[in-house]
Design an enzyme around this catalytic site. Sequence first.
Site, short mmCIF file in Angstrom:
data_model
loop_
_atom_site.label_atom_id
_atom_site.label_comp_id
_atom_site.label_asym_id
_atom_site.label_seq_id
_atom_site.Cartn_x
_atom_site.Cartn_y
_atom_site.Cartn_z
N LYS A 1 -1.15 32.43 77.42
CA LYS A 1 -2.57 32.44 77.03
C LYS A 1 -3.31 33.42 77.93
CE LYS A 1 -6.45 29.24 76.15
NZ LYS A 1 -6.89 27.83 76.17
N SER B 1 -8.97 25.91 71.94
CA SER B 1 -9.11 27.32 72.26
C SER B 1 -7.77 28.07 72.34
CB SER B 1 -9.84 27.47 73.59
OG SER B 1 -9.04 26.97 74.65
N SER C 1 -7.79 21.65 73.87
CA SER C 1 -7.45 23.03 73.53
C SER C 1 -5.97 23.34 73.40
CB SER C 1 -8.06 23.99 74.56
OG SER C 1 -9.43 24.18 74.29
#
Lengths: 481, 494
Positions: free
Chosen positions: B74, B152, B176
């Site tokens: 990420k 997210s 997330s």
Amino acid sequence: MFTWDQRWEVVIGLEVHSQLQTQSKIFSGSSIAYGAEPNTQASAVDIALPGVLPVMNQEAARLAVKFGLAIGAHINQRNVFARKNYFYPDLPKGYQISQMELPIVGLGELEIDTEDGAKKIGITRAHLEEDAGKSLHEDFQGQTGIDLNRAGTPLLEIVSEPDMRSPSEAVAYLRKLHSLVRYIEICDGNMQEGSFRCDANVSVRPRGQEELGTRTELKNINSFRFVERAIEFEIERQIDILEDGGKVVQETRLYDPDKHETRSMRSKEDAHDYRYFPDPDLPPMVLEDSFIEEIRATLPELPGAKKARFESELGLSTADADVLTADRDVAEFFESTVNATKAETKIVANWMVGELFANLNKSDLEIAASPISTAQFALLLDRIADNTLSGKTAKQVFAALWEKEGEVDAIIEAKGLKQITDTGAIETIVDEVIAACPEQVQQFKDGNDKVIGFLVGQVMQKSRGKANPQMANQMLKDKMS
Amino acid sequence: MTIITLAQLSADLDAGKVSSTELTQEYLQRIDASEHNAFISVDQELALTRAKDADAKRANGESSPLLGVPIAQKDIFCIDGTQTTCGSKILENFIAPYTATVVSNMHDHGVVSLGKTNMDEFAMGSSNETSHYGNVVNPWSSKGATLVPGGSSGGSAAAVSAQLAPAATGTDTGGSIRQPAAFCNLTGIKPSYGRCSRYGMIAFASSLDQAGPMTHTAEDAAMLLNTMVGFDSKDSTSLDVPAEDYTTQLNDSIEGLNIGLPKEFFGEGLKPEIATLIERAVKEYESLGANIKEVSLPNSHLALPSYYVIAPAEASSNLSRFDGVRYGYRTEEYTDLVDMYTKTRSEGFGDEVKRRIMIGAYALSSGYYDAYYSKAQKLRRLIANDFNDVFKECDVLMGPTTPSTAFSAGSNSDDPVAMYLNDIYTIPANLAGLPAASIQAGFTSAGLPIGLHIIAPYLQESKLLNVAHQYQKVTDWHTLSAPGASAHNVGEKA
């Protein structure tokens, strides 16, 4: 001596930022050494790169606790770091890590000497926080440079109660605090380098009124003299306003030492809302009993106790004891000398406060940098005690020691300063003087005792200062009567 | 097409069926060819260098389960020498000069970082639509309707689901990892707070953020988590507990396991179809010998309001460092300092980030602190106490991960509160610091995946993974590959 209309009572509280003598920063491993090239002591944590986190430097906590113990304060064994949020280019994270609701050091006190005797000044709290960096406005063609070497330097902010009632009390408190932090070796006290900085909260109120007047906060007062002068100026300014029927505005004011005035920096309305909240990156600091007791065991004899001992055990006057305990190095120099010399304690004190301090001041040196060691200083005083030197020749030897011309006995030898105590040698000179000064001899015989001083002086001159003056005096009197 | 697991790749590498370089090249090609916009940046050279290094190590006889396995990271993790944007324009030009502890731990285990995945800006969002780098396409989208991957960690979810990487890292502040895992038919684990170091992971809400794995299976999650965790002296909130091997308890029997179903997780707002699928999954557990009982978390309705005070409050402060002074975006023209700050942050941050900074600054401001921040912290304790109470009688809690399935892009973007409701079931675990998982539990009639949410007591990741793995042994939802998954197949090649 500063005075003001005594219908007004002055109320002063001080906030002192004391830089802690750690090896590294409070939340990173960077060095805090003074004077490095800009941004060479700024790590990823110090410049607040994305993702970095603070880690508490235990040494800073240790020094803060040491201070708390030295002022008999309550130590908050569970204390909490908080973020103080504001934007400024020299504040990399956009917040300063400080302590708000639970500071490491709670209520304590410090005793100061005033004209009316000893007085206790309350210390509300002392909390740990990080320093900001510096903005550099020169050499950047209208732009501002940022140096983050100082960012993250550990500070102990020491907040007093509004217990001081005159500028001189404020200075006395500040000096006492300055002496204490150096004594317990938590701060080098260097005011030029900003290691010990002071802000003053000043207000006035009609004498007898319970309620405090509106205060102003004075900044940029980084010497004892400026603190005193800034507060004096501010007292006069506030009294003038109130006597003219005006109101003091709560604000932060900057002291300008060149113009000797304070001027408004920002008013209460412009004051930041710092949005304090507990820093989620740092769990509450929990101090074990054993940690505190270990620190207590390292506390040196504190200035107050030392002063009392110098008076009671060493027989010093209060004034001498005060001067000789104000600084730990001075006190240690004094005690080492006393232990090494046969001279009386009072003589040691006189020579330190007199000759040694005068020379240190003149050369702008700390006692630790004295060119004369305690051993040589003690020996010099021994040579006075054993009548090898007179007060006058001793000063010559002192001067030579100061210039590092050698050791005491070698200097006495080289300069031929050994005091003449041999009766025959003095008698010869006395006879010469009597023969050379018939007029003064007659005056003496006519009852003018004072003229003896002139005659002794002549003997000393002829002996180039080496004759024992007491012996010369006695011998002259004997021969002329 | 079938999914490729870390376990399988690890075995293939071990058996010499494939090299790390071949695997890495294959995934890099897939990323290059994909149209999911799952990655913000890919450093092929760096990935291949690490792959060659891993091959050399294997040739030298070194072995470690994930040595040479490529993983997507990420873009919230700083990796030395790589662009690290956190989905924001304000960090568009930021090259990290250091590596996050979680990533360096993985690298120490020989993991190859393929690239940086797309995400909601500063991890604030549930659809990946707040990213400055564009929307991400959920590989489960059917023709004509582009669905969001969740957020997210939307890029990570899409990457694994589309088989552009066999696994990815995510971070979870309020859901997330778990919500996008549910939307993309993955297993996602949010470990206990403090398990994974936060050093080098760009902070959203410091007291809630936690990194975790996003994989196809619980076994893979255990393998990847093994390489991520560990005490880190650079993070004061990192847990100083001995390392565990999360794979050791995977095959333990769950007979007699006490599963609690908090009634609050099955109330109003939950799509009936999802409720039915969750009930079916629970029945499966019952058939494995688990005992099911309804329990209550009476304060769970306070989780969302409490979270939306605490998280923005911390974020408002955490994001202050993005000021244009030292790094990142700075506005072109400005008249003075305040103008520079204002324009830099107005132009550099997107709307959702600005909204949360404003909410957070308000909640912390003088006069409102007690009413909002202080109160939210008290609620947080009540919520944590609820969990302590139910875990006296249950081993794990179960419920749906999300109240609905993946939605189409744009459908929630004008209604922040509707968007925030996506996290209604996941937030309580963050507030209480508990480990939680979302695992694949079937599909709606529209063919969209749903997630079963499992919450375990503090530090019981092994139990959590064991419970998840036992379900996956008797179901095959997790093996189903998304229609949009890459056409290539590493398994066949190997």
